[in-house]
Design an enzyme around this catalytic site. Structure first.
Site, short mmCIF file in Angstrom:
data_model
loop_
_atom_site.label_atom_id
_atom_site.label_comp_id
_atom_site.label_asym_id
_atom_site.label_seq_id
_atom_site.Cartn_x
_atom_site.Cartn_y
_atom_site.Cartn_z
N THR A 21 -1.54 13.35 -10.59
CA THR A 21 -1.90 12.02 -11.09
C THR A 21 -2.60 12.15 -12.44
OG1 THR A 21 -3.03 9.93 -10.57
CG2 THR A 21 -4.17 11.96 -9.96
N ASN A 38 -4.39 9.36 -13.20
CA ASN A 38 -5.36 8.28 -12.95
C ASN A 38 -6.72 8.92 -12.65
OD1 ASN A 38 -7.01 6.43 -11.34
ND2 ASN A 38 -5.22 5.09 -11.32
N LYS A 41 -8.35 7.97 -9.23
CA LYS A 41 -7.75 8.66 -8.09
C LYS A 41 -8.18 10.13 -8.06
CE LYS A 41 -3.42 6.06 -7.56
NZ LYS A 41 -1.95 6.18 -7.57
N ASP A 101 1.33 8.13 -4.02
CA ASP A 101 1.78 6.86 -4.58
C ASP A 101 1.14 5.81 -3.70
OD1 ASP A 101 3.22 5.50 -6.64
OD2 ASP A 101 4.52 4.72 -5.08
N SER A 102 0.44 4.92 -4.34
CA SER A 102 -0.32 3.96 -3.56
C SER A 102 -0.32 2.60 -4.23
CB SER A 102 -1.76 4.45 -3.36
OG SER A 102 -2.34 4.77 -4.60
N GLY A 131 -8.67 -0.56 -9.99
CA GLY A 131 -7.49 -1.28 -9.50
C GLY A 131 -7.86 -2.62 -8.88
N TYR A 132 -7.33 -2.87 -7.71
CA TYR A 132 -7.51 -4.16 -7.03
C TYR A 132 -8.78 -4.21 -6.17
CZ TYR A 132 -2.60 -4.89 -8.30
OH TYR A 132 -1.42 -5.05 -9.01
N ASP A 133 -9.61 -3.17 -6.23
CA ASP A 133 -10.81 -3.10 -5.38
C ASP A 133 -11.68 -4.36 -5.41
OD1 ASP A 133 -9.98 -0.60 -4.59
OD2 ASP A 133 -11.60 0.50 -5.59
N LYS A 144 -16.33 4.53 0.66
CA LYS A 144 -14.93 4.26 0.36
C LYS A 144 -14.07 5.46 0.72
CE LYS A 144 -11.69 3.09 -3.33
NZ LYS A 144 -11.47 2.87 -4.76
#
Length: 197
Positions: free
Chosen positions: A8, A10, A13, A70-71, A154-156, A176
């Site tokens: 990754t 990211n 991540k 992949d998430s 991200g969408y957290d 988390k």
């Protein structure tokens, strides 16, 4: 210390994986630690397919044990979108805020009880010898109507965990990394990983 490459770029991540693996005395490198790694075309139709594409490619380049993830986010009221397109949902710029805005816009008028969603993580492990294993982890929640919290990425900030009465962006990393879809997937992969290391 044993070492694994996480396929990754990211940074968020990579830090999560580093924290999870540190408990098992396994050093983590991500693609951010290497120069001139070309982007891998993730053209799979599922999280699992994309994770395998990445893991196979990097294992071949470095001749080392590789884990690729992949998430993304699946929203029930959006028929599972953004799904595998989560990172680029609002465009190729991978802008977290733009992605969140698009999801919230598409959910306008959807009542709270129908805003169910889950984070999904597929982890693929590939060895230089060609051994492969893929697992899926999930974390169930709901999508709020606005962002709350400053942790995570991200969408957290819009992903609400009813049992904690907090968003993923309101809980500390230590918590988390126990509750997340990535942690769920890792626990499923852990025993297999130990036999390969």
């Amino acid at each position: 210390m044993k070492e694994v490459i996480i396929a990754t770029k990211n940074a968020g991540k990579a830090k999560e994986f580093e924290h999870i693996f540190s408990q098992y005395q396994i050093a983590v490198k991500s693609l951010l630690d290497f120069e001139a790694i070309d982007d891998i075309v993730e053209d799979g139709q599922t999280f699992e397919e994309n994770a395998l594409i990445k893991a196979r490619s990097i294992a071949k380049q470095f001749n080392q044990v590789v884990i690729a993830d992949d998430s993304g986010l699946e929203v029930d009221a959006l028929d599972g979108r953004p799904g595998v397109y989560s990172a680029r949902y609002a465009g190729e710029s991978r802008d977290d805020q733009a992605n969140i805005h698009k999801v919230l816009h598409e959910l306008e008028g959807v009542p709270e009880e129908k805003r169910t969603a889950r984070f999904v993580c597929a982890l693929a492990l590939v060895t230089p010898e060609g051994q492969e294993c893929v697992v899926r982890g999930t974390c169930e929640g709901q999508i709020l109507t606005q962002c709350i919290g400053n942790e995570g990425f991200g969408y957290d900030p819009i992903f609400y965990l009813p049992e904690l009465e907090k968003t993923m962006a309101q809980i500390p990393k230590s918590k988390k990394n126990v509750l997340s879809h990535r942690a769920d997937a890792f626990m499923k992969l852990k025993e297999v990983l130990m036999t390969f290391m």
